[in-house]
Write a protein that holds these residues in place. Structure first.
Motif, PDB file in Angstrom:
ATOM      1  N   THR A 287      45.406  31.541  40.795  1.00  0.00           N
ATOM      2  CA  THR A 287      45.737  32.878  40.286  1.00  0.00           C
ATOM      3  C   THR A 287      44.429  33.555  39.869  1.00  0.00           C
ATOM      4  O   THR A 287      43.644  32.961  39.130  1.00  0.00           O
ATOM      5  CB  THR A 287      46.651  32.751  39.042  1.00  0.00           C
ATOM      6  OG1 THR A 287      47.749  31.912  39.384  1.00  0.00           O
ATOM      7  CG2 THR A 287      47.131  34.116  38.584  1.00  0.00           C
ATOM      8  N   PRO A 288      44.187  34.787  40.328  1.00  0.00           N
ATOM      9  CA  PRO A 288      42.912  35.443  40.008  1.00  0.00           C
ATOM     10  C   PRO A 288      42.695  35.611  38.500  1.00  0.00           C
ATOM     11  O   PRO A 288      43.629  35.958  37.768  1.00  0.00           O
ATOM     12  CB  PRO A 288      43.037  36.808  40.704  1.00  0.00           C
ATOM     13  CG  PRO A 288      44.032  36.607  41.779  1.00  0.00           C
ATOM     14  CD  PRO A 288      45.019  35.605  41.242  1.00  0.00           C
ATOM     15  N   GLN A 289      41.485  35.339  38.080  1.00  0.00           N
ATOM     16  CA  GLN A 289      41.111  35.434  36.675  1.00  0.00           C
ATOM     17  C   GLN A 289      39.931  36.393  36.558  1.00  0.00           C
ATOM     18  O   GLN A 289      39.173  36.573  37.510  1.00  0.00           O
ATOM     19  CB  GLN A 289      40.640  34.057  36.158  1.00  0.00           C
ATOM     20  CG  GLN A 289      41.601  32.914  36.385  1.00  0.00           C
ATOM     21  CD  GLN A 289      42.744  32.909  35.400  1.00  0.00           C
ATOM     22  OE1 GLN A 289      42.548  33.238  34.229  1.00  0.00           O
ATOM     23  NE2 GLN A 289      43.933  32.562  35.862  1.00  0.00           N
ATOM     24  N   LYS A 290      39.781  36.932  35.341  1.00  0.00           N
ATOM     25  CA  LYS A 290      38.596  37.734  35.049  1.00  0.00           C
ATOM     26  C   LYS A 290      37.601  36.814  34.343  1.00  0.00           C
ATOM     27  O   LYS A 290      37.845  36.338  33.234  1.00  0.00           O
ATOM     28  CB  LYS A 290      38.979  38.916  34.149  1.00  0.00           C
ATOM     29  CG  LYS A 290      37.843  39.909  34.004  1.00  0.00           C
ATOM     30  CD  LYS A 290      38.274  41.121  33.171  1.00  0.00           C
ATOM     31  CE  LYS A 290      37.054  41.971  32.837  1.00  0.00           C
ATOM     32  NZ  LYS A 290      37.307  42.872  31.713  1.00  0.00           N
ATOM     33  N   ILE A 291      36.524  36.528  35.045  1.00  0.00           N
ATOM     34  CA  ILE A 291      35.613  35.476  34.583  1.00  0.00           C
ATOM     35  C   ILE A 291      34.223  36.026  34.279  1.00  0.00           C
ATOM     36  O   ILE A 291      33.650  36.771  35.075  1.00  0.00           O
ATOM     37  CB  ILE A 291      35.498  34.361  35.646  1.00  0.00           C
ATOM     38  CG1 ILE A 291      36.882  33.740  35.903  1.00  0.00           C
ATOM     39  CG2 ILE A 291      34.497  33.295  35.194  1.00  0.00           C
ATOM     40  CD1 ILE A 291      36.885  32.598  36.897  1.00  0.00           C
ATOM     41  N   ALA A 292      33.686  35.630  33.105  1.00  0.00           N
ATOM     42  CA  ALA A 292      32.297  35.963  32.770  1.00  0.00           C
ATOM     43  C   ALA A 292      31.436  34.729  32.953  1.00  0.00           C
ATOM     44  O   ALA A 292      31.780  33.650  32.468  1.00  0.00           O
ATOM     45  CB  ALA A 292      32.200  36.434  31.327  1.00  0.00           C
ATOM     46  N   VAL A 293      30.336  34.892  33.659  1.00  0.00           N
ATOM     47  CA  VAL A 293      29.321  33.846  33.722  1.00  0.00           C
ATOM     48  C   VAL A 293      28.135  34.367  32.923  1.00  0.00           C
ATOM     49  O   VAL A 293      27.567  35.414  33.260  1.00  0.00           O
ATOM     50  CB  VAL A 293      28.901  33.558  35.184  1.00  0.00           C
ATOM     51  CG1 VAL A 293      27.754  32.554  35.213  1.00  0.00           C
ATOM     52  CG2 VAL A 293      30.099  33.050  35.996  1.00  0.00           C
TER      53      VAL A 293
ATOM     54  N   HIS B 166      38.420  35.282  42.299  1.00  0.00           N
ATOM     55  CA  HIS B 166      38.368  35.801  40.928  1.00  0.00           C
ATOM     56  C   HIS B 166      37.476  37.034  40.826  1.00  0.00           C
ATOM     57  O   HIS B 166      36.640  37.285  41.693  1.00  0.00           O
ATOM     58  CB  HIS B 166      37.838  34.708  39.987  1.00  0.00           C
ATOM     59  CG  HIS B 166      38.662  33.461  40.031  1.00  0.00           C
ATOM     60  ND1 HIS B 166      39.974  33.428  39.617  1.00  0.00           N
ATOM     61  CD2 HIS B 166      38.375  32.201  40.472  1.00  0.00           C
ATOM     62  CE1 HIS B 166      40.459  32.204  39.789  1.00  0.00           C
ATOM     63  NE2 HIS B 166      39.513  31.435  40.316  1.00  0.00           N
ATOM     64  N   THR B 167      37.686  37.793  39.747  1.00  0.00           N
ATOM     65  CA  THR B 167      36.748  38.863  39.405  1.00  0.00           C
ATOM     66  C   THR B 167      35.639  38.220  38.589  1.00  0.00           C
ATOM     67  O   THR B 167      35.913  37.568  37.579  1.00  0.00           O
ATOM     68  CB  THR B 167      37.462  39.935  38.540  1.00  0.00           C
ATOM     69  OG1 THR B 167      38.538  40.467  39.309  1.00  0.00           O
ATOM     70  CG2 THR B 167      36.490  41.028  38.129  1.00  0.00           C
TER      71      THR B 167
END
Lengths: 447, 447
Positions: free
Chosen positions: B3-9, B28-29
């Motif tokens: 399921t697409p997630q909003k991810i910060a690296v 993912h975003t």
């Protein structure tokens, strides 16, 4: 005499208050700041382990004339009382006749120390939350919240006596070349309580440290002046016999009935206390250096938080003060030299007592119920009584002497190797106090 | 598919950008945030050590189809070129024919990776200073200064790829049961430079890692694509031959003339670079756990900063991504299971490469100039060529295989014990490639 300085001691715990008294008597202006309210005005606790004062702690009090005041609130403890699973009791004396450690309630002792510090002229500032320190100029930053407005308080020197989770160390940790480690144990602890008899007397022997050793968990109890005992249950957080597994009243009561049957009569509020009191963590902290230039120094738990199984957290912190005071006598106004000599002297000893304390969990929780181990201790005691010049047991070195911890650890390891060989002698159970054993130890000592 | 997630690296270094590409390709975003400016817009340097890519790094690139792009900017290095004090040169091949590590300039590689990530659809936010994270809901707190106004950025997942001094880990460190250590070495390093010839060719062999081993200090050099070499001088901060001791131009020039005579021709800007470039620190960081619930995870140096002496910092970080990706394939949308399996798999291997890297300083700086050590390596190589099924040298396990680091370390220690016995055989210098040595090793292996 030193040139008077304006000194901040962060933390009004045992080490902070004793250090403040020392510094005040040296002629300095001393402020003790603490984020918590005055412990004399609040009810104390639910998450404490009783303290034991031994020679290193007494030495620091003695040098400043406080021994008598503190002895009054302590109870001498000269032995372990080992409660086996079948309710049988074994005793193991700590040292020679007349040697004892002193059980003290943390709250009672801390309040007394603050009273003594105030009487000496130390000024206390409670509910002052220190969030940061500027190391370069010994300025404390205080405020209601970490993200809110801060006020700056400038001092000549700052001592971080603010415990295992020190904010002063937290700032030092962000400097280059600052080594640091924090390690949590998988074992937690919970405070329980044995109340006094209606007449104020103790329900079990007050001059013993009571242990119920059960392998990877144990219960212990130390007496308070008011006839009660502070009990501490140490056990893993997770697994078969663990805090996690004791999830309801019935499981808890059954568990105590199985493993600590003789506590049923003396811990009436088991269920209430167990579920009300928090399960606390045990953590070891190490770092180096302990000081910054000539203006900031760590002392006590902030520099070397250890686990409580040797009963030396406070004693090691008080010994820090003894050594700091020696360095002040030696170097006068050269605070950089004082700090460098202090940290250099104390670091290896702090590491040694950390190691000894960590190892002692296994000794207390498992070995004290082991026949072989008890025999080994008996042989050591017997040989030491015959040849006090040749053998001082490790426990006595650590607790009843002022020998540096690092030396005690090294010699203890050497002695342990000898005892391993002795314990492998044939029929050691029957010949343990014979001349052949005596000669064997003497020959191994001279190798 | 997840399921697409909003991810910060957090962190636009090598591990951060490669992870971002992986996550983007999973649908993912992905936002990469970094406190620094875009490395593509600024001049790089003065404090870098060249990277070497080996099998673990290539594996992570291969799985996502990037190997060819990166190989173009690397230079294969198949041996150590050991510059002895008398300017004699020894060569020591790393592996079998055709096996090589690849020298890469950090700046060149990092810029390329960001280009590739942008092309894949990753969004970059430079000069975004992250000061803190709320672990419970994966919210980043950014602002101009640590004490100023902050803005909150809410994500579904946050990855801390923000290096040895990670702010994400800094927050995790303040949780109970979070183990952490930072340890600085007494050895620092400084970048120096061998320029290209006027025709763009390399002044010394580009396919070698050049070492000038001098006991407790050493110089090394790795080739760049433009014909230059990035050199690194490793030495103690204090003491006889130390950064502190090289305090003026004359001392520096004399020191290089004495210890590195053959560098005179090839490092023309020694004096300028030495006094201009900073002396950098080397630090090891360890921690555990690496993840918080199902929303925050550390990766690369933030979880396990190691010293550079095995050339595996980037390779270990890239292997983190390979394992994370395996766990994603296995556990789908159960991010807590992904994180738990990831940290459990990687932690022992991160500890092992930390240990191997630490040990390798002594190997590079002292042992590579030792006849006995070189003979031992020669015997290992000879035996390994005859019996590839029985013996793979430690260096090959670590660098040219994908065997878990922890296994490589354990087997390496076992092999080393065997070699210690072999090296004590009489006349080993002359009989080293005889059947008696071969049989000795075979018999020790089957013990």
């Amino acid at each position: 005499m030193q040139t008077p300085q304006k000194i901040a001691v962060v933390g009004s715990g045992l080490v902070g208050t004793l250090l403040a008294i020392y510094l005040k008597k040296l002629g300095h202006t001393v402020h003790v700041l603490d984020r918590s309210p005055d412990i004399r005005t609040v009810e104390f606790s639910g998450r404490s382990i009783n303290l034991v004062m031994s020679n290193r702690g007494w030495k620091a009090l003695e040098d400043i004339g406080l021994t008598e005041e503190i002895k009054k609130i302590g109870i001498p403890v000269d032995k372990r009382a080992i409660h086996l699973k079948d309710s049988k009791l074994n005793y193991q004396y700590y040292g020679k006749e007349g040697e004892a450690i002193y059980s003290l309630s943390r709250g009672v002792l801390n309040r007394k120390m603050i009273d003594l510090a105030e009487a000496a002229g130390v000024e206390f500032f409670f509910e002052h939350r220190i969030w940061d320190v500027t190391l370069a100029d010994a300025t404390l930053h205080i405020g209601e919240t970490e993200r809110g407005e801060w006020t700056d308080l400038k001092y000549d020197k700052v001592f971080g006596a603010d415990g295992a989770f020190s904010r002063i160390r937290h700032r030092m940790q962000r400097q280059s070349m600052f080594n640091y480690s924090q390690e949590f144990l998988n074992i937690g602890y919970k405070e329980l309580h044995i109340p006094a008899n209606p007449d104020g007397s103790h329900k079990i022997d007050k001059n013993s440290l009571h242990i119920w050793p059960r392998g990877n968990f144990m219960l212990m109890a130390l007496a308070n002046l008011d006839g009660s005992f502070t009990c501490t249950l140490f056990m893993p957080f997770e697994g078969e016999n663990s805090f996690e597994s004791l999830k309801d009243e019935k499981t808890l009561v059954d568990f105590f009935a199985e493993f600590f049957p003789d506590t049923k009569e003396v811990i009436p509020d088991l269920v209430r206390d167990f579920f009300k009191n928090p399960t606390s963590y045990l953590v070891m902290m190490k770092c180096f250096p302990w000081t910054h230039a000539d203006n900031v120094a760590l002392i006590g738990d902030s520099a070397h938080a250890i686990v409580p199984f040797y009963g030396h957290g406070m004693n090691a912190g008080f010994e820090d003060i003894t050594v700091l005071n020696e360095m002040i006598a030696k170097y006068g106004d050269d605070w950089e030299a004082i700090f460098k000599a202090y940290e250099k002297s104390r670091k290896p000893n702090a590491d040694a007592i950390a190691e000894l304390s960590y190892r002692n969990f296994m000794e207390m929780s498992a070995k004290t119920a082991d026949e072989k181990f008890l025999l080994q201790k008996k042989i050591e005691k017997w040989f030491s009584d015959k040849h006090p010049d040749l053998w001082m047991p490790l426990y006595s070195r650590v607790t009843f002497s002022l020998q540096p911890y690092s030396e005690a650890l090294a010699i203890g390891d050497f002695q342990n190797k000898i005892m391993e060989e002795v314990m492998q002698m044939e029929n050691i159970e029957t010949i343990w106090d014979s001349e052949v054993v005596e000669q064997k130890i003497i020959s191994l000592l001279s190798k």
